[in-house]
Scaffold this active site. Structure first.
Site, mmCIF file in Angstrom:
data_model
loop_
_atom_site.group_PDB
_atom_site.id
_atom_site.type_symbol
_atom_site.label_atom_id
_atom_site.label_comp_id
_atom_site.label_asym_id
_atom_site.label_seq_id
_atom_site.Cartn_x
_atom_site.Cartn_y
_atom_site.Cartn_z
ATOM 1 N N GLY A 11 -11.895 -75.706 -28.457
ATOM 2 C CA GLY A 11 -11.353 -77.041 -28.200
ATOM 3 C C GLY A 11 -9.856 -76.990 -27.967
ATOM 4 C CB THR A 101 -19.706 -81.910 -36.490
ATOM 5 O OG1 THR A 101 -20.788 -81.574 -35.609
ATOM 6 C CG2 THR A 101 -18.571 -80.917 -36.286
ATOM 7 C CB THR A 126 -6.782 -86.195 -38.730
ATOM 8 O OG1 THR A 126 -6.118 -87.305 -38.119
ATOM 9 C CG2 THR A 126 -8.076 -86.721 -39.358
ATOM 10 C CG ASP A 127 -1.988 -88.898 -38.528
ATOM 11 O OD1 ASP A 127 -3.088 -88.953 -37.928
ATOM 12 O OD2 ASP A 127 -0.905 -89.184 -37.962
ATOM 13 C CD GLU A 128 -7.015 -90.808 -35.985
ATOM 14 O OE1 GLU A 128 -7.978 -91.577 -36.052
ATOM 15 O OE2 GLU A 128 -6.600 -90.319 -34.920
ATOM 16 C CE1 TYR A 150 -11.894 -86.995 -35.864
ATOM 17 C CE2 TYR A 150 -10.134 -88.616 -36.087
ATOM 18 C CZ TYR A 150 -10.553 -87.299 -36.005
ATOM 19 O OH TYR A 150 -9.627 -86.284 -36.059
ATOM 20 C CE LYS A 154 -11.006 -83.834 -39.263
ATOM 21 N NZ LYS A 154 -11.310 -82.386 -38.956
ATOM 22 C CG ASN A 179 -2.245 -89.522 -32.649
ATOM 23 O OD1 ASN A 179 -2.352 -89.843 -33.830
ATOM 24 N ND2 ASN A 179 -2.928 -90.113 -31.683
HETATM 25 P P1 NAD Z 1 -11.552 -81.077 -29.650
HETATM 26 O O1 NAD Z 1 -12.544 -82.182 -29.571
HETATM 27 O O2 NAD Z 1 -10.703 -80.756 -28.460
HETATM 28 O O3 NAD Z 1 -12.291 -79.712 -30.062
HETATM 29 C C1 NAD Z 1 -13.312 -79.676 -31.005
HETATM 30 C C2 NAD Z 1 -14.042 -78.348 -30.825
HETATM 31 O O4 NAD Z 1 -15.060 -78.258 -31.842
HETATM 32 C C3 NAD Z 1 -14.759 -78.225 -29.479
HETATM 33 O O5 NAD Z 1 -14.534 -76.941 -28.936
HETATM 34 C C4 NAD Z 1 -16.224 -78.410 -29.833
HETATM 35 O O6 NAD Z 1 -17.109 -77.711 -28.958
HETATM 36 C C5 NAD Z 1 -16.260 -77.839 -31.237
HETATM 37 N N1 NAD Z 1 -17.369 -78.369 -32.045
HETATM 38 C C6 NAD Z 1 -17.743 -79.665 -32.193
HETATM 39 N N2 NAD Z 1 -18.812 -79.739 -33.016
HETATM 40 C C7 NAD Z 1 -19.098 -78.479 -33.405
HETATM 41 C C8 NAD Z 1 -20.070 -77.909 -34.258
HETATM 42 N N3 NAD Z 1 -20.970 -78.680 -34.883
HETATM 43 N N4 NAD Z 1 -20.067 -76.580 -34.446
HETATM 44 C C9 NAD Z 1 -19.170 -75.781 -33.809
HETATM 45 N N5 NAD Z 1 -18.237 -76.259 -32.973
HETATM 46 C C10 NAD Z 1 -18.183 -77.593 -32.783
HETATM 47 O O7 NAD Z 1 -10.638 -81.420 -30.915
HETATM 48 P P2 NAD Z 1 -9.093 -81.101 -31.186
HETATM 49 O O8 NAD Z 1 -8.284 -82.218 -30.688
HETATM 50 O O9 NAD Z 1 -8.799 -79.711 -30.783
HETATM 51 O O10 NAD Z 1 -9.067 -81.175 -32.778
HETATM 52 C C11 NAD Z 1 -9.312 -80.017 -33.556
HETATM 53 C C12 NAD Z 1 -9.256 -80.404 -35.022
HETATM 54 O O11 NAD Z 1 -7.969 -80.974 -35.322
HETATM 55 C C13 NAD Z 1 -10.285 -81.458 -35.398
HETATM 56 O O12 NAD Z 1 -10.794 -81.121 -36.670
HETATM 57 C C14 NAD Z 1 -9.487 -82.749 -35.465
HETATM 58 O O13 NAD Z 1 -10.049 -83.641 -36.390
HETATM 59 C C15 NAD Z 1 -8.140 -82.231 -35.923
HETATM 60 N N6 NAD Z 1 -6.978 -83.030 -35.509
HETATM 61 C C16 NAD Z 1 -6.824 -83.383 -34.200
HETATM 62 C C17 NAD Z 1 -5.685 -84.120 -33.819
HETATM 63 C C18 NAD Z 1 -5.463 -84.514 -32.379
HETATM 64 O O14 NAD Z 1 -4.552 -85.310 -32.106
HETATM 65 N N7 NAD Z 1 -6.221 -84.003 -31.421
HETATM 66 C C19 NAD Z 1 -4.725 -84.457 -34.781
HETATM 67 C C20 NAD Z 1 -4.914 -84.062 -36.112
HETATM 68 C C21 NAD Z 1 -6.047 -83.334 -36.462
HETATM 69 P P1 TYD Z 2 -6.121 -91.636 -29.094
HETATM 70 O O1 TYD Z 2 -5.490 -90.623 -28.216
HETATM 71 O O2 TYD Z 2 -7.555 -91.975 -28.917
HETATM 72 O O3 TYD Z 2 -5.817 -91.165 -30.593
HETATM 73 P P2 TYD Z 2 -6.134 -91.935 -32.006
HETATM 74 O O4 TYD Z 2 -7.080 -91.006 -32.646
HETATM 75 O O5 TYD Z 2 -4.804 -92.035 -32.665
HETATM 76 O O6 TYD Z 2 -6.723 -93.246 -31.752
HETATM 77 O O7 TYD Z 2 -5.296 -92.991 -28.970
HETATM 78 C C1 TYD Z 2 -3.892 -93.019 -29.171
HETATM 79 C C2 TYD Z 2 -3.449 -94.486 -29.144
HETATM 80 O O8 TYD Z 2 -3.701 -95.016 -27.833
HETATM 81 C C3 TYD Z 2 -4.214 -95.362 -30.115
HETATM 82 O O9 TYD Z 2 -3.368 -96.359 -30.626
HETATM 83 C C4 TYD Z 2 -5.295 -95.983 -29.247
HETATM 84 C C5 TYD Z 2 -4.611 -96.108 -27.904
HETATM 85 N N1 TYD Z 2 -5.508 -96.010 -26.731
HETATM 86 C C6 TYD Z 2 -5.473 -96.991 -25.750
HETATM 87 O O10 TYD Z 2 -4.714 -97.971 -25.855
HETATM 88 N N2 TYD Z 2 -6.315 -96.875 -24.682
HETATM 89 C C7 TYD Z 2 -7.178 -95.836 -24.556
HETATM 90 O O11 TYD Z 2 -7.934 -95.788 -23.542
HETATM 91 C C8 TYD Z 2 -7.200 -94.822 -25.561
HETATM 92 C C9 TYD Z 2 -8.149 -93.658 -25.461
HETATM 93 C C10 TYD Z 2 -6.345 -94.948 -26.640
#
Ligand code: NAD
Ligand code: TYD
Length: 340
Positions: A11, A101, A126-128, A150, A154, A179
């Site tokens: 991911g 998951t 996550t901070d969420e 979600y 988490k 984020n």
């Molecule tokens: P992403 O959706 O890009 O990647 C998730 C990956 O997990 C994918 O490759 C998917 O195939 C794999 N996956 C999903 N279900 C699975 C399962 N059951 N078994 C094995 N693999 C599985 O997510 P991301 O944005 O890279 O986030 C990674 C982690 O960081 C997550 O745990 C998310 O909660 C956390 N996180 C993300 C953000 C953000 O802003 N993206 C911020 C803080 C924390």
């Molecule tokens: P997002 O990237 O989905 O992250 P988060 O997990 O924090 O919700 O969204 C970031 C911010 O943007 C959040 O306040 C929701 C907003 N948002 C929109 O306004 N339109 C959109 O289509 C999406 C996906 C998010």
């Protein structure tokens, strides 16, 4: 610690951590376990695919037999769990996949780690999990009040990991990151969605009044923070990862349009996300005391991200076809008045 299992490593953030980790010659073995859901993409691992220390295994973290077989074949000093269903809007349609998951999958990994003497388990949270914070900043000791399926799932995985430390003495560290943006992010999250829509001259759907606030981390900063928590964090502790930014959605959307030279008239205020958290903000001095600090401000990280999507259409274009179209229609069709 030089042998790693990285779950969810195909991911966005997981693959960035893998690319960063394998640049370090002291890493001896790195195995990625990933189910390759719609969000998982082997192209994200292409830069390391031929590294002899690297192995990719396709599999589900919630599948006990798969995980047990992998732990019999390989020896891991540390497990980093990135695997998750990660998009809030999708969790409104299908909470069950998130619980499987993000909670049950974590349990399966914790059990295997305990049975096989893993020295450190890093749960990427996550901070969420704190829920909306209208003023001030969340500290690691604050109660969790998640708002979406979600973030609730988490929070379940995060607390379960900590319980394995308290109950069984497993060496667990939890991070709660803000984020994150950067290259290779699936174009459903706000930043890459807005960039790719703008490149296609499509409207940018902004929820509600556009004033929901997020902090933003560049993916490289987030990954370095994870390495600091992994190597220097204390067992049983939680570390927030934040950048002290206060960016609302309209600011994000207009900044992207300006970087791409597209008109602000592409912004559409649409009906709000149910349960939309108004603001996140985390206090991250605990991790900073271990020697981490972010290197990227908002303007720089956004410019790098926009430039990457502009240069990598071949990566994101196929992701906006297929399954994504049905998802897009279901989420935005009536909001944007799209024909079905
Ligand atoms: P992403 O959706 O890009 O990647 C998730 C990956 O997990 C994918 O490759 C998917 O195939 C794999 N996956 C999903 N279900 C699975 C399962 N059951 N078994 C094995 N693999 C599985 O997510 P991301 O944005 O890279 O986030 C990674 C982690 O960081 C997550 O745990 C998310 O909660 C956390 N996180 C993300 C953000 C953000 O802003 N993206 C911020 C803080 C924390
Ligand atoms: P997002 O990237 O989905 O992250 P988060 O997990 O924090 O919700 O969204 C970031 C911010 O943007 C959040 O306040 C929701 C907003 N948002 C929109 O306004 N339109 C959109 O289509 C999406 C996906 C998010």
């Amino acid at each position: 610690m030089d042998r790693f299992l990285v779950t969810g490593g195909a991911g966005f953030i997981g693959s960035a951590w893998v690319r960063q980790a394998l640049a370090d010659p002291s890493v001896r073995r790195l195995v990625v376990l990933d189910k390759l859901t719609y969000a998982g993409n082997l192209a994200n691992l292409e830069p390391v695919a031929h590294d002899p220390r690297f192995r990719f295994v396709r599999g589900d973290i919630a599948d006990e037999a798969t995980v047990a077989a992998l732990f019999r074949e390989e020896q891991f000093d540390a497990v980093l769990n990135f695997a998750a269903e990660s998009h809030v809007d999708r969790s409104l349609f299908d909470p069950a996949a998130f619980l499987r998951t993000n909670v049950e999958g974590v349990r399966v990994l914790l059990e295997a780690s305990r049975a096989h003497g893993v020295k450190r388990f890093l749960q990427v949270s996550t901070d969420e999990v704190y829920g909306a914070v209208l003023s001030g900043q969340s500290r690691e000791s604050d109660p969790l009040r998640p708002s979406s399926p979600y973030s609730a799932a988490k929070a379940g995985g995060d607390l379960l990991a900590l319980a394995y430390h308290t109950t069984y003495g497993l060496d667990v560290v939890v991070t709660r990151g803000a984020n994150t943006i950067g290259p290779y992010q699936f174009p459903e999250k706000a930043t890459p969605l807005f960039i790719t829509n703008a490149l296609d001259n499509q409207p940018l759907p902004v929820y509600g009044d556009g004033r929901a606030v997020r902090d933003y981390l560049y993916v490289e900063d987030h990954c370095r923070a994870l390495t600091v928590a992994l190597r220097r964090g204390r067992a049983g502790e939680v570390y927030n990862i934040g950048n002290n930014l206060e960016i609302d959605t309209l600011t994000l959307a207009t900044a992207i349009l300006d970087l791409l030279g597209r008109p602000h008239s592409l912004i559409r205020l649409v009906s709000d996300r149910p349960g939309h958290d108004r603001r996140y903000s985390v206090e991250s001095s605990k991790l900073r005391a271990l020697g981490w600090q972010p290197q990227y401000g908002f303007a720089e990280m956004l410019a790098l991200t926009v430039a990457w999507y502009r240069a990598h259409e071949a990566w994101w274009r196929p992701l906006r076809a297929g399954e994504f179209r049905a998802f897009y229609q279901a989420l935005y069709g009536s909001r944007l008045g799209l024909s079905s």
